[in-house]
Design an enzyme around this catalytic site. Sequence first.
Site, mmCIF file in Angstrom:
data_model
loop_
_atom_site.group_PDB
_atom_site.id
_atom_site.type_symbol
_atom_site.label_atom_id
_atom_site.label_comp_id
_atom_site.label_asym_id
_atom_site.label_seq_id
_atom_site.Cartn_x
_atom_site.Cartn_y
_atom_site.Cartn_z
ATOM 1 N N LYS A 160 18.401 -1.775 9.008
ATOM 2 C CA LYS A 160 17.407 -0.947 8.308
ATOM 3 C C LYS A 160 17.103 0.334 9.099
ATOM 4 C CE LYS A 160 12.684 -1.326 6.419
ATOM 5 N NZ LYS A 160 11.594 -2.283 6.178
ATOM 6 N N ASP B 129 11.443 -7.972 0.159
ATOM 7 C CA ASP B 129 11.066 -7.283 1.396
ATOM 8 C C ASP B 129 12.332 -7.207 2.235
ATOM 9 O OD1 ASP B 129 10.141 -6.398 3.818
ATOM 10 O OD2 ASP B 129 8.851 -8.134 4.226
ATOM 11 N N ASP C 219 1.076 -2.875 10.363
ATOM 12 C CA ASP C 219 2.343 -3.594 10.157
ATOM 13 C C ASP C 219 3.185 -3.530 11.425
ATOM 14 O OD1 ASP C 219 4.778 -4.609 9.375
ATOM 15 O OD2 ASP C 219 4.879 -3.495 7.502
ATOM 16 N N GLU D 2 5.620 -0.486 1.518
ATOM 17 C CA GLU D 2 5.234 -1.789 2.061
ATOM 18 C C GLU D 2 3.712 -1.972 2.154
ATOM 19 O OE1 GLU D 2 7.501 -1.861 5.644
ATOM 20 O OE2 GLU D 2 9.399 -2.164 4.587
#
Length: 620
Positions: free
Chosen positions: A87, A23, A211, A187
């Site tokens: 990211k 992850d 999320d 994800e």
Amino acid sequence: MAKVAINLSTGALQQEEVIVGIDLGTTNSLVAYVHPETKTPTAINDLGRGTIVPSVVHFTQQGETIIGTEAKDYLITDPANTIYSVKRLLGKSYKDLGEHKDYFGYKIIDDNSEGLVKIRVGDKFYSPIDLSAEILKELRARAEHALKTPVNRAVITVPAYFNDSQRQATRDAGKLAGLEVLRIVNEPTAAALAYGIGIDPTEEKTVAVYDLGGGTFDISILSIHQGIFEVLATNGDTYLGGDDLDRAIINHWILDNQLIADTINSDKNLSQELRLKAEEAKKVLSTGEVYDSYINDSIKCHITRHTFESLIRPIVDKTIDSCRMALADAKLTPEQIDTVIMVGGSTRVPLVYTSVSDFFGKPANNSLNPDEVVALGAAIQADILAGNRKDILLLDVTPLTLGIETMGGLMDSIIPRNSKIPTKAGRQYTTSVDGQVNMKISVYQGERDLVRENRKLAEFDLKGIPAMPAGFPKVDVNFILNADGILKVEAIELRSGVRQEVEVKPQYGLTDAQVEQMLMDSITHAREDVSARMVIEARTTAEQMLYQVERFLEKNGEHLTEEEIDLTRSNIQKLRESLTTNDKDTILKAVDVLEEQTSPFAERVMQISIKKAMAGKKIE
């Protein structure tokens, strides 16, 4: 070289070592694996340092690289050389960042182009791919140390909304870290797998995955049918997350202590210290009722849970609005959702959990560690790809990457290997020279960064592009790969509608041994391939800068002083000389110098044009 077997149905190398799930998060990253005996997915805790690795990279004055918790300490003491939230930059150009560019405490280079962003640390330049690779290297090293075995293959997760450029950037980061990325997994799909949803092929469910991470929020609605995960809808905000909850606390303390916001923004050390205190307060208030602390014995950091919840309610409500929109896009009601899964550390905030449960009308499932759930699901997907779960059907995938040639002889991947088929993917390109009316589209197959190392499948010319300045034409190149392995490549210039396409027959005439050799070569030469790509990309950036600046001097030299023109020509010459070095940092530094020196010129010419227009004169 030792012979390695290959499974052509998955395109995966058949080796004995474990395949890990990763992850790669905005704030934190994790690596997990499925224990070969217990068959239990487990997040790796190397040397008792915890499973979480903060996604922070620090560069010391001695040129060393520090990753994770130790790097996080430098956010306060040396923010300019400490990179976080990388990211958010993956697959992005400077223009994509918009108003968010000032959020970062380090220097992001604007080369005035649509090219991907670069980060300057001292005299070195890094892409988000370089920095993500550093985090992946750390995760790989921890996994190898904990498992006492080499780790060369991985499944890496990305948000469901990541576009092709961002997914390819993630693959490239994995390659640079010495990992063969077997699959990029969404994800929310990984989270559902971690909860055991979709493993039983007879199961049919509609799942909402909420999320809320450190820097991003997304809600995904998944339909799971016969082991196939379909994303029905996604919504969210790539600049909303736990950081915003922290910022609400910071703003509260600024008002409480009568601090000046501009002072906070200019004092990077104080702003980072406030940020870390706020993060600590948020965690304390997830179980406690009050938080008390000080910074430098003078700034009081006090907040109650009641105040905290009142501050963050608008942010939480915004996420619920996204849930509402995602359901509308999926044409579903909250009652039609079978399960709600909570992902991301920020879902530990009680107000978040109760708001989500109330909206969907059922208790959200948070029984797994929300920080680990995505990595655990990635490990399960890796275990499936390793062939250890015989009861799960894997769809056919393409064994080698398909892409086209771009400037400098680079391979730009359109359909990565291991992509499920049938599939469709595309990228948008433009011209590099003024008045360009034709564009050559060369299609390649292979894993190397330079097209000369790959296999050419087809080539055609897109003719009749309207003559426009460089960068104005918008050419969509689409790859459509059907269930029989037949590839159709089409190119369309969007402004004029000019179109051309070619069809490539299945299998492309490669034997199993050739596929195996191409994969082995890509792993063996990964580092030198990436280095070559970086130099070529730096040269391309430099050549575009030279083209733009020289054209600007030609057209607008009258508005510059002799000294400015002389300095510009001197910097142009230095940039030309840097091109002979084949050193990306030298080239990019010369680009940066020229860009910083000339960037005020465009604004000056614009002001002159505006004055002319206001005086009723024609703008040239």
